[in-house]
Motif scaffolding. Structure first.
Motif, PDB file in Angstrom:
ATOM      1  N   VAL B 245       0.871  -1.175   0.000  1.00 60.56           N
ATOM      2  CA  VAL B 245       0.000   0.000   0.000  1.00 60.56           C
ATOM      3  C   VAL B 245       0.905   1.221   0.000  1.00 60.56           C
ATOM      4  O   VAL B 245       1.760   1.382   0.874  1.00 60.56           O
ATOM      5  N   PHE B 246       0.690   2.045  -1.015  1.00 62.83           N
ATOM      6  CA  PHE B 246       1.500   3.255  -1.179  1.00 62.83           C
ATOM      7  C   PHE B 246       0.605   4.456  -0.914  1.00 62.83           C
ATOM      8  O   PHE B 246      -0.536   4.501  -1.393  1.00 62.83           O
ATOM      9  N   GLY B 247       1.111   5.404  -0.148  1.00 62.32           N
ATOM     10  CA  GLY B 247       0.274   6.551   0.178  1.00 62.32           C
ATOM     11  C   GLY B 247       1.045   7.841   0.293  1.00 62.32           C
ATOM     12  O   GLY B 247       2.252   7.899   0.014  1.00 62.32           O
ATOM     13  N   SER B 248       0.337   8.869   0.715  1.00 66.29           N
ATOM     14  CA  SER B 248       0.926  10.212   0.793  1.00 66.29           C
ATOM     15  C   SER B 248       2.073  10.274   1.797  1.00 66.29           C
ATOM     16  O   SER B 248       2.945  11.132   1.694  1.00 66.29           O
ATOM     17  N   GLY B 249       2.090   9.381   2.759  1.00 63.13           N
ATOM     18  CA  GLY B 249       3.127   9.414   3.792  1.00 63.13           C
ATOM     19  C   GLY B 249       4.149   8.295   3.685  1.00 63.13           C
ATOM     20  O   GLY B 249       5.028   8.175   4.533  1.00 63.13           O
ATOM     21  N   GLY B 250       4.043   7.471   2.660  1.00 65.20           N
ATOM     22  CA  GLY B 250       5.006   6.382   2.503  1.00 65.20           C
ATOM     23  C   GLY B 250       4.360   5.123   1.966  1.00 65.20           C
ATOM     24  O   GLY B 250       3.274   5.172   1.382  1.00 65.20           O
ATOM     25  N   SER B 251       5.027   4.014   2.155  1.00 60.55           N
ATOM     26  CA  SER B 251       4.459   2.758   1.675  1.00 60.55           C
ATOM     27  C   SER B 251       4.708   1.651   2.693  1.00 60.55           C
ATOM     28  O   SER B 251       5.637   1.718   3.495  1.00 60.55           O
ATOM     29  N   ALA B 252       3.834   0.651   2.661  1.00 57.14           N
ATOM     30  CA  ALA B 252       4.004  -0.536   3.499  1.00 57.14           C
ATOM     31  C   ALA B 252       3.878  -1.741   2.588  1.00 57.14           C
ATOM     32  O   ALA B 252       2.918  -1.837   1.815  1.00 57.14           O
ATOM     33  N   ALA B 253       4.841  -2.631   2.659  1.00 52.41           N
ATOM     34  CA  ALA B 253       4.853  -3.780   1.758  1.00 52.41           C
ATOM     35  C   ALA B 253       5.279  -5.017   2.510  1.00 52.41           C
ATOM     36  O   ALA B 253       6.061  -4.946   3.458  1.00 52.41           O
ATOM     37  N   VAL B 254       4.751  -6.159   2.096  1.00 54.38           N
ATOM     38  CA  VAL B 254       5.174  -7.421   2.702  1.00 54.38           C
ATOM     39  C   VAL B 254       5.688  -8.369   1.639  1.00 54.38           C
ATOM     40  O   VAL B 254       5.214  -8.387   0.510  1.00 54.38           O
ATOM     41  N   SER B 255       6.653  -9.151   2.015  1.00 54.48           N
ATOM     42  CA  SER B 255       7.173 -10.202   1.153  1.00 54.48           C
ATOM     43  C   SER B 255       6.516 -11.522   1.542  1.00 54.48           C
ATOM     44  O   SER B 255       5.714 -11.585   2.463  1.00 54.48           O
ATOM     45  N   ASN B 256       6.870 -12.579   0.841  1.00 55.07           N
ATOM     46  CA  ASN B 256       6.383 -13.910   1.184  1.00 55.07           C
ATOM     47  C   ASN B 256       7.011 -14.424   2.468  1.00 55.07           C
ATOM     48  O   ASN B 256       7.994 -13.860   2.964  1.00 55.07           O
ATOM     49  N   ASP B 257       6.453 -15.489   2.999  1.00 57.54           N
ATOM     50  CA  ASP B 257       7.056 -16.203   4.122  1.00 57.54           C
ATOM     51  C   ASP B 257       7.873 -17.371   3.576  1.00 57.54           C
ATOM     52  O   ASP B 257       7.518 -17.963   2.556  1.00 57.54           O
ATOM     53  N   TYR B 258       8.927 -17.713   4.303  1.00 52.80           N
ATOM     54  CA  TYR B 258       9.832 -18.777   3.880  1.00 52.80           C
ATOM     55  C   TYR B 258       9.941 -19.842   4.960  1.00 52.80           C
ATOM     56  O   TYR B 258       9.794 -19.536   6.141  1.00 52.80           O
ATOM     57  N   PRO B 259      10.248 -21.066   4.564  1.00 52.82           N
ATOM     58  CA  PRO B 259      10.354 -22.135   5.566  1.00 52.82           C
ATOM     59  C   PRO B 259      11.523 -21.920   6.527  1.00 52.82           C
ATOM     60  O   PRO B 259      11.508 -22.458   7.637  1.00 52.82           O
ATOM     61  N   ASN B 260      12.517 -21.165   6.101  1.00 44.78           N
ATOM     62  CA  ASN B 260      13.645 -20.847   6.971  1.00 44.78           C
ATOM     63  C   ASN B 260      14.351 -19.636   6.381  1.00 44.78           C
ATOM     64  O   ASN B 260      14.052 -19.216   5.261  1.00 44.78           O
ATOM     65  N   SER B 261      15.300 -19.087   7.152  1.00 45.59           N
ATOM     66  CA  SER B 261      15.992 -17.884   6.696  1.00 45.59           C
ATOM     67  C   SER B 261      17.404 -18.174   6.201  1.00 45.59           C
ATOM     68  O   SER B 261      18.198 -17.254   6.024  1.00 45.59           O
ATOM     69  N   ALA B 262      17.705 -19.455   5.988  1.00 49.72           N
ATOM     70  CA  ALA B 262      19.073 -19.827   5.605  1.00 49.72           C
ATOM     71  C   ALA B 262      19.452 -19.284   4.228  1.00 49.72           C
ATOM     72  O   ALA B 262      18.743 -19.509   3.243  1.00 49.72           O
ATOM     73  N   GLU B 263      20.570 -18.578   4.182  1.00 52.54           N
ATOM     74  CA  GLU B 263      21.140 -18.104   2.924  1.00 52.54           C
ATOM     75  C   GLU B 263      22.449 -18.834   2.681  1.00 52.54           C
ATOM     76  O   GLU B 263      23.322 -18.865   3.550  1.00 52.54           O
ATOM     77  N   VAL B 264      22.593 -19.389   1.497  1.00 50.77           N
ATOM     78  CA  VAL B 264      23.794 -20.140   1.164  1.00 50.77           C
ATOM     79  C   VAL B 264      24.584 -19.358   0.119  1.00 50.77           C
ATOM     80  O   VAL B 264      24.057 -19.034  -0.942  1.00 50.77           O
ATOM     81  N   HIS B 265      25.823 -19.054   0.455  1.00 52.56           N
ATOM     82  CA  HIS B 265      26.708 -18.368  -0.480  1.00 52.56           C
ATOM     83  C   HIS B 265      27.695 -19.391  -1.046  1.00 52.56           C
ATOM     84  O   HIS B 265      28.432 -20.022  -0.286  1.00 52.56           O
ATOM     85  N   THR B 266      27.701 -19.547  -2.340  1.00 45.34           N
ATOM     86  CA  THR B 266      28.669 -20.452  -2.957  1.00 45.34           C
ATOM     87  C   THR B 266      29.310 -19.762  -4.161  1.00 45.34           C
ATOM     88  O   THR B 266      28.979 -18.614  -4.474  1.00 45.34           O
ATOM     89  N   ALA B 267      30.183 -20.488  -4.829  1.00 42.99           N
ATOM     90  CA  ALA B 267      30.844 -19.927  -6.002  1.00 42.99           C
ATOM     91  C   ALA B 267      29.838 -19.593  -7.104  1.00 42.99           C
ATOM     92  O   ALA B 267      30.115 -18.775  -7.988  1.00 42.99           O
ATOM     93  N   GLU B 268      28.650 -20.216  -7.059  1.00 47.90           N
ATOM     94  CA  GLU B 268      27.633 -19.981  -8.095  1.00 47.90           C
ATOM     95  C   GLU B 268      26.760 -18.762  -7.801  1.00 47.90           C
ATOM     96  O   GLU B 268      26.080 -18.246  -8.684  1.00 47.90           O
ATOM     97  N   GLY B 269      26.716 -18.337  -6.547  1.00 51.41           N
ATOM     98  CA  GLY B 269      25.847 -17.224  -6.187  1.00 51.41           C
ATOM     99  C   GLY B 269      25.285 -17.417  -4.797  1.00 51.41           C
ATOM    100  O   GLY B 269      25.788 -18.231  -4.017  1.00 51.41           O
ATOM    101  N   VAL B 270      24.255 -16.674  -4.515  1.00 48.65           N
ATOM    102  CA  VAL B 270      23.601 -16.737  -3.207  1.00 48.65           C
ATOM    103  C   VAL B 270      22.210 -17.324  -3.411  1.00 48.65           C
ATOM    104  O   VAL B 270      21.520 -16.952  -4.349  1.00 48.65           O
ATOM    105  N   ARG B 271      21.834 -18.273  -2.553  1.00 50.36           N
ATOM    106  CA  ARG B 271      20.516 -18.864  -2.741  1.00 50.36           C
ATOM    107  C   ARG B 271      19.830 -19.132  -1.414  1.00 50.36           C
ATOM    108  O   ARG B 271      20.464 -19.197  -0.373  1.00 50.36           O
TER     109      ARG B 271
END
Lengths: 343, 343, 343, 343
Positions: B245-271
């Motif tokens: 929702v975007f308005g005169s005073g700013g915006s509020a946005a939500v992303s999806n939910d994920y089963p976990n917050s694990a981020e894996v960094h490898t030579a191929e990229g981040v996933r």
């Protein structure tokens, strides 16, 4: 290795940005700059940077046999005559967007460049943004399959002045035109039909000029994909420039750029700084890259990355959107083209 | 503290989810469950959970004087008759969405509940999602000023079966109806007009039933705000449910939910892992909360958070969107209401 | 399918959490609960949940032939005697951490369980967290190659009361013990040596009891990997529980969990809500899963996921860290074990 | 407005980066560059950029009366003699880190600059990074209260060559020295004691030179705060440069920078590109800013942002860490300083 000698017409903000970037390009030389309002301040500015020629009349640059290419950074209503003159003088041309608010004249300008065998590149700088170009690359590489939906958000931090709004050509031609080009760039397909809704929610001054400050445009592409663009003249949190392409194999999306990645956790919550403020900050690198590509096209004879035809199509989309808003119904691009020519 | 005794009509997936959640609610008791296809498997399932009554005929539950409230989780075409019967029997009613695909009948159902003085709550579960309800709260608290633009993305991980598509009522009534309700919920305003574009990009089977699998709908709200919803029947990366929702005073946005917050960094990229797969995972907590609010409304006499009127309005938006797609032009809700009643 | 009948010793916060979770487990039954401070409030609480036996004396549960398993949720100094009694009575045992602050006694407890052939599982609940278990899985699958560095951050939202601090066993045994177990779990290797630094920065009360409120511990693992844990008794922004494993093939890291994903952009910046407040919120699912695994081990005869040996090793690391802080030098685990036994 | 005329000693990678940045600075002029390996390639490179003097002997630059300032970008063992010569010649000095691996000589260099009244700035470029400087600002502004813990992660994408490792001075002096400076910068306090653990996990070649490739160093600050730094010579996913400062009022943390913000969602998961590859990409802006501040200090007489004293302290921390690793115990900085001087 000879440098490409360039003349810059228009010494406003965007003209000077291009000048600074070209000054730092190893294969480019800024041979002169012209502006009808050229004064001591401009002369001093140019002297500090070693730009040898400063003129009030752009004709000085166009007549200079040493100058190979022209950057047109003057007001929109001067673009077409200047393109014609530059083309006739055999200069390669980089022209800011839009070429014109009159589609027939845009066509004439394109034809002038073609018939004189000069390069014409248009300043749709956002194609060179590191984020958007990465999405384009992912789409082109098939990482997300066939595109089904193109979504573009584009919001300015603050509306322009009333004086500017008056002559801007309206939100679709002045602001959303970048997004129309982006929609074509990301989708790899041509728009067939557009439907526009708009509102005056930011400032009543827009209504005075028959303009809107908030708009949503839906697009149908020849490929069958759908598109949607939203614009606002005022996002209090700064420049908001995001895209998403959703397809049969997944989606690719980019967020805004930020001045830093610092996250502060306090008893009140988690916060970070606002996105980069406006186009000068956000598209700093894009301006450098579009100029570099123009120089490369001149040196190597490769096709320009943004052609006059690209300008024409984006302008046609803007006209169709404007018509759609007035008529309260979807408008096909063929219909808009016909009405534009028959005017 | 007496528990509210509840009968559940329909023992499919959603009926059993509600049963499980009610079984864990300290102030609710599941007194019985009915399903025309009720068999040994259902009886065993109910026995394990201590549900005393299992019937093939919903009338058994409606006639049970101990049962105070009914959850209607049967196919859509049974909703209106069951609401009428339950209301006549003095039972409070929780009914899954949509109430009906016929607006006049939805109205009759609402009136039946009102005239019998029973509570009627509709299963727009997404209002109870922790993300969306936070955005609603931020909007209501004025954190983003006056809403200018409501954006909703809603994509399923995979299309339903052809059998289901055939009787689904179409994408607008079956799928986007949740988003129409969300648009009203987030904006705090009523839709005045909608414009729908749609395409068959996922599977040609949708075309066979005159349906689309991809759609973008633009909304104009009474408040002047604009809205846009995009739907796809197939996002290969899983359930995609986001709002902004975007308005005169700013915006509020939500992303999806994920089963976990694990981020894996490898030579191929981040996933990281894909978002939560589908509605059972994503809206697990929302189902619990909507049932809890229904119980609370019965116990405390407070207004239900999602009323029959809410169902009516979302259905009306779905009908208007369907009409818009057929007619190729924007449709006002008043126009859609009139044509729905005159049918 | 017979349910596993369980007695719960200790009706404080953690005892009741386990009770609630077991009540919802389809293969478990809570047969009784005991607490020396058991009163009307507890009896009422148990009655509402259908727990048939409420006792002040844990012996009532241990003597009940129907009870197959015991959850020990009483103060730490009661753990070892209760494990011995429960083992002698042939009950399977789930015991909260730490088993004891005396390593020799922990060993006795483990041996009591082994010699009586009963299962002993320890309440290192964090192994069951969806984030940490995903990192463990990634490490085990070789996604990040050989682990080189294990990093663990663990900060509480607020310090406990002075009364609690006094008997807590100190930061290493009370708080960091979870992280010592996590370090072993994530690395898949045993610690060889630890070095601890600590400070009193949050509240001088910690100094009164010879304790610290802030600490950094470096670990050398048998595999050659290094580890580092940081703890604070007070993070004003809430519970901070993050890990990272860095290896020859990449890194895997998790962030905190949040109550929602809403991001608010305003003229002041971008903000979101604080992380989940404390362990009840963050590890809600982990408590459910550890109990479920305990039930499964009883039913299926599979090995428990967290054994008495795991408790012993984590306690040994805590003792070594305490010694290191006192001595101002690194301490080998063999040295700490020897001094613990010779005490 | 006269430009500051600068001579650059050392035409390797870092010397040329400084040259390019100074060439673009409106108040700086690159008057000459020297390198013992200076050849045709360097002369051509300099000619293209309009650098008038190219010499093999740095004495040519030091003797040039027009040159006001010197950038020392030559190997570490030349730093101290060059600082002394430049100071004696009355030139302002920018010197790459470390000044020397011998603390007594570093002190002599500092004193030479002071006694000759010339500016001496050290190339701890990371202080000028947009992320780290924002954290420093937040700490200084009190946004996170009193610092309790400073955490620094610093990992290179790939180890240097064996030839380089041999003369590098070891991980603490060559690599972690940046982090020692960062720890002082972020904490606003001096280190009192350090404890180092290290391992050879990346490549056995490090062991050949008595060096480590992986290390964790714990720091105790005079303020009472704790610190911890982890280094690895090889992060396969690229340059990993993150910091966190945790304090009584919250925490401030920064993540890495990325080439773009594109997130790709597919059936396999969510992915994005790796962080910026190495220091040239990550600290591009920081190199420009440190040079600009040096120019500003010369023009305005303001204090340099990174002084010789800063170099001395970071080198002392590196020596203490090296000693700690050798001795297997924590080492106070006073002890390390004494042993360094008595050598």
């Amino acid at each position: 290795m000879d440098k490409v000698k360039i003349g810059i017409i228009g010494a406003g903000r965007i003209g000077r940005i291009h000048a600074e970037n070209l000054l730092r390009h190893p294969q480019a030389a800024v041979a002169g700059i012209s502006d009808p309002f050229g004064n001591d301040e401009l002369r001093e500015w140019a002297a500090e940077r070693g730009i040898p020629v400063v003129a009030q009349d752009s004709g000085v640059l166009l007549a200079d046999p040493d100058i190979q290419a022209i950057f047109i950074c003057s007001p929109t209503d001067t673009h077409v005559p200047l393109i014609k003159q530059a083309a006739a003088a055999g200069k390669h041309i980089f022209c800011e967007k839009p070429v014109s608010m009159n589609l027939a004249e845009t066509k004439e300008a394109i034809e002038a460049a073609e018939s004189n065998g000069v390069i014409l590149q248009i300043g749709f700088n956002r194609r060179f943004d590191h984020n958007f170009s990465r999405v384009r690359e992912l789409v082109r590489n098939g990482d997300i399959g066939d595109p089904h939906l193109i979504k573009i958000t584009s919001r300015d931090p603050a509306p322009p002045s009333a004086d500017y709004i008056k002559v801007s050509g309206g939100l679709f031609m002045d602001m959303m035109i970048h997004d129309f080009d982006m929609a074509r760039y990301l989708s790899g397909s041509e728009a067939v039909e557009v439907y526009a809704t708009g509102a005056v929610l930011v400032d009543p001054v827009f209504a005075q000029f028959g303009d809107v400050d908030t708009a949503v445009v839906t697009i149908t592409f020849a490929s069958g994909a759908l598109g949607v663009i939203d614009n606002s003249r005022k996002a209090v949190y700064g420049y908001d420039q995001r895209v998403e392409v959703f397809g049969s194999g997944g989606s690719a999306a980019v967020s805004n750029d930020y001045p830093n990645s610092a996250e502060v956790h306090t008893a009140e919550g988690v916060r970070r700084d606002k996105p980069l403020h406006f186009f000068l900050e956000r598209y700093n690198g894009a301006y450098i890259d579009e100029a570099a590509q123009f120089i490369a096209s001149i040196k190597d004879g490769t096709a320009v990355p943004v052609s006059g035809r690209d300008a024409y199509q984006a302008e046609l989309m803007a006209l169709a959107a404007k018509q759609s808003l007035q008529l309260g119904r979807p408008v096909k691009l063929t219909e808009a083209a016909q009405s534009a020519i028959s005017q």
